[in-house]
Design an enzyme around this catalytic site. Sequence first.
Site, mmCIF file in Angstrom:
data_model
loop_
_atom_site.group_PDB
_atom_site.id
_atom_site.type_symbol
_atom_site.label_atom_id
_atom_site.label_comp_id
_atom_site.label_asym_id
_atom_site.label_seq_id
_atom_site.Cartn_x
_atom_site.Cartn_y
_atom_site.Cartn_z
ATOM 1 C CG ASP A 30 23.853 39.296 41.470
ATOM 2 O OD1 ASP A 30 23.897 39.961 42.308
ATOM 3 O OD2 ASP A 30 22.994 38.370 41.029
ATOM 4 C CG ASP A 44 40.208 36.868 45.309
ATOM 5 O OD1 ASP A 44 41.068 37.457 45.240
ATOM 6 O OD2 ASP A 44 39.900 35.692 44.889
ATOM 7 C CG ASP A 82 41.690 40.111 40.619
ATOM 8 O OD1 ASP A 82 42.435 40.415 41.388
ATOM 9 O OD2 ASP A 82 42.248 39.148 39.793
HETATM 10 C C1 IPM Z 1 44.796 38.068 46.440
HETATM 11 C C2 IPM Z 1 45.213 36.678 45.960
HETATM 12 C C3 IPM Z 1 45.075 35.584 46.823
HETATM 13 C C4 IPM Z 1 43.803 35.716 47.516
HETATM 14 C C5 IPM Z 1 45.649 34.237 46.575
HETATM 15 C C6 IPM Z 1 47.063 34.432 46.134
HETATM 16 C C7 IPM Z 1 45.671 33.260 47.768
HETATM 17 O O1 IPM Z 1 44.230 36.399 45.026
HETATM 18 O O2 IPM Z 1 45.334 38.385 47.273
HETATM 19 O O3 IPM Z 1 43.750 38.662 45.890
HETATM 20 O O4 IPM Z 1 42.939 34.701 46.768
HETATM 21 O O5 IPM Z 1 43.381 36.199 48.700
HETATM 22 MG MG MG Z 2 42.999 38.009 44.168
#
Ligand code: IPM
Ligand code: MG
Length: 354
Positions: free
Chosen positions: A221, A245, A249
């Site tokens: 966090d 993940d 992002d």
């Molecule tokens: C990523 C994507 C994948 C993940 C999905 C599409 C399964 O979000 O490569 O980050 O969660 O790993």
């Molecule tokens: Mg992802």
Amino acid sequence: MKIAVLPGDGIGPEIVAQAVKVLRALAAEGQSIEWEEAPIGGAGYDAAGDPLPEATLALARQADAVMLGAVGGVQYDALPRPQRPEQGLLRIRKALGLFANLRPALLYAELADASTLKPEVVAGLDIMIVRELTGDIYFGQPRGLRTNDRGEREGFNTMIYAEPEIRRVARVAFDIAMKRDKRLCSVEKANVLETSELWREVVIETARDYPQVALSHMYVDNAAMQLVRDPKQFDVIVTGNIFGDILSDEASMLTGSIGMLPSASLDDGDKGLYEPIHGSAPDIAGKNIANPLATILSVAMMMRHTFNQEETANRIERAVKKVLAQGLRTADIYVAGTRQASTGEMGDAVVAAL
Ligand code: IPM
Ligand code: MG
């Protein structure tokens, strides 16, 4: 160089076509490159009833490297989970043993204005996120949906890491830190989760072999907060599958667009799967407006990590920089004063710069 090319769904085919232009240009220079395409994700389901058709996996196993676009589309969301596009991606990662996912978040100076963060916060940003990719709550058993004894529906998943899984990805991260600024931050949630408690212990044990690396630990966090507060404090981050993940992002947006970030998923040898970190973006698919640079930069990572061709990798990265310096921008990174380019024009421009 034998490459399996798996365009996938949505914008996948358009962006992969631009990466293939780069491969073709390298082949035309006399480099020995061969590639073959196969369906994955929704395209795999449409072609063979399976998001990872047997023939696709066989091709990927034979190849030295895999180039992937993206998977997923609304038309597949109602399918039973095993047939959904995402399963194709998760299964190929697992089947090829691609446990180390490298996700660099690098800000190109030309794009400082495209970030939603203040330019001074992100200028010069250069982070490497090492995400564990074949374990954790993504794959842990038991998992499922059930009805409990009060008659309520329950969903459940298991967060689990075995010591060797932690150790091998930690080693990859320490090795990368050694080649960079020698700072590694391990991200987990050890104040709440036993899985994370073990993660931290094993990372600390692994650190004994890397006395030159400054190791720190951060709860996830806090890491999410620090990434937008002061992202330049990080050099290399190592973390588990689901935290990685989410954080990758987040880190991508520091750089202006998720359309800029490549990734490499590596096994314990030279094999790798290379893909942009973004998804299939069904809303813009087929419009020739998607940003192909993350996919093209994934070719650079392929040259570096699988084929040990550092100079070719650098050339591709320089070509991308040059195109940005020329003022060309796809819609996602467009700002006033630059020149908007389509997916195809961007691919052509990179090849020309190469
Ligand atoms: C990523 C994507 C994948 C993940 C999905 C599409 C399964 O979000 O490569 O980050 O969660 O790993
Ligand atoms: Mg992802």
